[in-house]
Design an enzyme around this catalytic site. Structure first.
Site, PDB file in Angstrom:
ATOM      1  N   TYR A   1      68.087  61.681 -31.262  1.00 40.57           N
ATOM      2  CA  TYR A   1      69.227  62.358 -31.892  1.00 40.57           C
ATOM      3  C   TYR A   1      69.864  61.561 -33.012  1.00 40.57           C
ATOM      4  O   TYR A   1      70.782  62.037 -33.671  1.00 40.57           O
ATOM      5  CB  TYR A   1      70.278  62.750 -30.833  1.00 40.57           C
ATOM      6  CG  TYR A   1      70.579  61.671 -29.825  1.00 40.57           C
ATOM      7  CD1 TYR A   1      69.977  61.705 -28.569  1.00 40.57           C
ATOM      8  CD2 TYR A   1      71.428  60.615 -30.124  1.00 40.57           C
ATOM      9  CE1 TYR A   1      70.220  60.710 -27.635  1.00 40.57           C
ATOM     10  CE2 TYR A   1      71.680  59.631 -29.198  1.00 40.57           C
ATOM     11  CZ  TYR A   1      71.079  59.677 -27.952  1.00 40.57           C
ATOM     12  OH  TYR A   1      71.315  58.695 -27.044  1.00 40.57           O
TER      13      TYR A   1
ATOM     14  N   HIS B   1      85.813  27.471 -33.426  1.00 37.62           N
ATOM     15  CA  HIS B   1      86.567  28.628 -32.932  1.00 37.62           C
ATOM     16  C   HIS B   1      85.993  29.107 -31.592  1.00 37.62           C
ATOM     17  O   HIS B   1      84.790  28.995 -31.352  1.00 37.62           O
ATOM     18  CB  HIS B   1      86.460  29.747 -33.970  1.00 37.62           C
ATOM     19  CG  HIS B   1      87.396  30.892 -33.719  1.00 37.62           C
ATOM     20  ND1 HIS B   1      87.051  31.977 -32.957  1.00 37.62           N
ATOM     21  CD2 HIS B   1      88.669  31.103 -34.139  1.00 37.62           C
ATOM     22  CE1 HIS B   1      88.074  32.823 -32.919  1.00 37.62           C
ATOM     23  NE2 HIS B   1      89.059  32.321 -33.632  1.00 37.62           N
TER      24      HIS B   1
ATOM     25  N   GLY C   1      78.566  53.430 -34.023  1.00 36.58           N
ATOM     26  CA  GLY C   1      79.516  54.023 -34.959  1.00 36.58           C
ATOM     27  C   GLY C   1      80.374  52.935 -35.572  1.00 36.58           C
ATOM     28  O   GLY C   1      80.777  51.998 -34.886  1.00 36.58           O
TER      29      GLY C   1
ATOM     30  N   THR D   1      89.752  26.456 -37.414  1.00 34.59           N
ATOM     31  CA  THR D   1      90.956  27.261 -37.226  1.00 34.59           C
ATOM     32  C   THR D   1      92.213  26.391 -37.111  1.00 34.59           C
ATOM     33  O   THR D   1      93.228  26.689 -37.741  1.00 34.59           O
ATOM     34  CB  THR D   1      90.777  28.159 -35.994  1.00 34.59           C
ATOM     35  OG1 THR D   1      89.531  28.843 -36.148  1.00 34.59           O
ATOM     36  CG2 THR D   1      91.887  29.169 -35.878  1.00 34.59           C
TER      37      THR D   1
HETATM   38  C1  LIG Z   1      89.596  33.458 -37.408  1.00 35.44           C
HETATM   39  C2  LIG Z   1      88.352  32.722 -37.197  1.00 35.44           C
HETATM   40  C3  LIG Z   1      87.318  33.292 -36.465  1.00 35.44           C
HETATM   41  C4  LIG Z   1      87.457  34.639 -35.791  1.00 35.44           C
HETATM   42  O1  LIG Z   1      87.407  35.653 -36.688  1.00 35.44           O
HETATM   43  P1  LIG Z   1      87.804  37.147 -36.301  1.00 35.44           P
HETATM   44  O2  LIG Z   1      86.896  37.954 -37.125  1.00 35.44           O
HETATM   45  O3  LIG Z   1      89.234  37.289 -36.659  1.00 35.44           O
HETATM   46  O4  LIG Z   1      87.582  37.338 -34.844  1.00 35.44           O
HETATM   47  C5  LIG Z   1      86.149  32.593 -36.333  1.00 35.44           C
HETATM   48  N1  LIG Z   1      86.002  31.375 -36.880  1.00 35.44           N
HETATM   49  C6  LIG Z   1      86.977  30.788 -37.582  1.00 35.44           C
HETATM   50  C7  LIG Z   1      86.750  29.423 -38.172  1.00 35.44           C
HETATM   51  C8  LIG Z   1      88.197  31.434 -37.758  1.00 35.44           C
HETATM   52  O5  LIG Z   1      89.186  30.827 -38.430  1.00 35.44           O
END
Ligand SMILES: *Cc1c(COP(=O)(O)O)cnc(C)c1O
Length: 321
Positions: free
Chosen positions: A152, A9, A172, A66
Site C-alpha cells: 500500500y 550528549h 510519515g 552541550t
Molecule cells: C542539542 C544537542 C543534541 C540533541 O539534539 P535534538 O535534535 O534537540 O534532540 C545532540 N547533540 C548535541 C551536541 C546537542 O547540543
C-alpha cells in the site's frame, strides 16, 4: 563497542540503546581541561576492548558539546577510526553551523572523513524546532537498514524519488526542510554568517566582563556563543583561567566551599530567571554547578547581553551580602 566522550550528549547513549548496543557497551572517553576528548584515551580503550575480545564498532565525536561547546579533536579521532575500521559519527548539532563563517571553517576539520554527521538547524540556524540535517557517506546502508515497503505504500514514482521513509525510523513526516530553505533564502549565506559572527562577538564580550569581575570566574573556553561561568562566594579566589590540560588543580574549592558555591549559583540563576528578562541555563562541570549564557536567538542583541550582566552583577552583590 561504541565510544564517545564523557561530555557527549545523552542522545548518543539513547541511540546506542535503540540500535541494540546497550548502554553498557558505550565507553565514555575522558576529556582534557578544555572538555575535549583525549584521543590517547580512546586509543587505549579500543586496545583494551580488542584485548578482551570485544568488537570496537563506532566512535562519536562532538563539535560543540552541550555543556561547554567544546570541540573534540576530530582529525586524531578519524585516524583511530580508520586504523580500527570504526564508523565515525560527528555530532555537530550546535557547533556545525559556525562553519558557515570562513574564519570558523576549521571547526569541521576532519569531518570530511566522517561516515556520518549531524547538524541541527534548530540549534543555531534560526529554524524553529525541529529540524536536524543528517549527512551520511553511504546512504545505501541506511536504506538497507530501514527500508520496508508494503504494497500500500508503493507508487509509480518509487524509482525516481528519494523517499525519506527508507532512510530512518519514521514513515510519515513533516516537510521540515521547507522552513530551513526559507531561512537560507531569506538571510543568505552572508546574512547568516553576519548574525552568527555577532553572536560570537557578544559571547566574547560577556566572557570578558566575567573575567574582569573578581566575584565571577569563567568555567570553560568560549569557542562559539555559549559562556559557562560561576559566581564566587565571598572570600573565594578564582580557580584560574580555564583551558589548562590538567583540569584538576582548579577544583580545590569543590569540596569545602563547593556546596556554598553551588548554593550561591543556584540562587543567582533563580533570581535572574525570576525577573523574566533573561533565561540562563546550567550544567555541572567537575561536579560544580555552572551557569550558562547561550546566545542563539535571532533577536538577541548587545542590549540584552548587557542587561543579563547587569542583573547577574546586582543579584550576586545582593546574595553575597
Ligand atoms: C542539542 C544537542 C543534541 C540533541 O539534539 P535534538 O535534535 O534537540 O534532540 C545532540 N547533540 C548535541 C551536541 C546537542 O547540543
Amino acid at each position: 563497542m561504541a565510544y564517545t566522550s564523557t561530555e557527549a550528549h545523552s542522545s548518543v547513549e539513547k541511540g546506542a540503546k535503540i540500535a541494540g548496543y546497550g548502554r553498557s557497551n558505550v565507553r565514555g572517553i575522558p576529556v582534557d581541561g578544555r572538555y575535549a576528548m583525549i584521543p590517547q584515551r580512546l586509543d587505549e580503550a579500543i586496545a583494551a576492548d580488542l584485548e578482551a575480545g570485544l568488537l570496537p564498532a563506532c566512535a562519536v565525536a562532538t563539535v560543540g558539546t552541550t555543556s561547554t561547546t567544546s570541540i573534540d579533536p576530530v582529525p586524531a579521532i578519524a585516524d583511530l577510526c580508520a586504523t580500527h575500521d570504526l564508523w565515525l559519527h560527528v555530532d555537530a548539532a550546535y557547533g556545525g553551523a559556525a562553519a558557515i563563517l570562513p574564519e570558523m571553517r576549521e571547526v569541521l576539520a576532519g569531518c570530511d572523513r566522517a561516515d556520518s554527521l549531524v547538524i541541527n538547524p534548530h540549534k543555531w540556524l534560526f529554524t524553529p524546532i525541529d529540524c536536524s540535517a543528517f549527512y551520511c557517506r553511504q546512504p545505501e546502508l541506511l536504506r538497507r537498514a530501514f527500508s520496508l515497503v508494503p504494497e500500500y505504500l508503493r507508487t509509480g514514482e518509487d524509482e525516481i524519488v528519494r523517499n525519506l521513509m527508507d532512510y530512518g525510523i519514521s514513515l510519515g513526516r513533516r516537510f521540515r526542510a521547507l522552513k530551513l530553505w526559507l531561512v537560507l533564502r531569506t538571510f543568505g549565506r552572508a546574512g547568516i554568517a553576519a548574525r552568527l559572527r555577532e553572536h560570537m562577538r557578544l559571547a566574547r564580550q560577556f566572557a570578558g566582563w566575567v573575567e574582569a569581575a573578581p566575584e565571577f570566574e569563567l568555567a570553560a573556553p568560549v569557542p562559539f556563543s555559549v559562556v559557562c561561568f560561576r559566581a564566587l562566594p565571598a572570600g573565594a579566589a578564582p580557580a584560574g583561567a580555564p583551558g589548562g590540560d590538567t583540569g584538576g588543580d582548579g577544583d580545590h574549592r569543590a569540596g569545602e566551599d563547593g556546596a556554598g558555591a553551588d548554593q550561591l549559583n543556584q540562587q543567582l540563576m533563580d533570581a535572574v530567571n525570576a525577573t523574566g528578562e533573561v533565561y540562563l541555563s546550567h550544567t555541572r562541570l567537575h561536579d560544580r554547578l555552572t551557569l550558562r549564557l547561550a546566545i542563539g536567538n535571532i533577536r538577541t542583541g548587545e542590549q540584552h547581553v548587557r542587561r543579563a550582566w547587569e542583573l547577574l552583577s546586582a543579584a550576586a552583590r545582593r546574595l553575597r551580602g
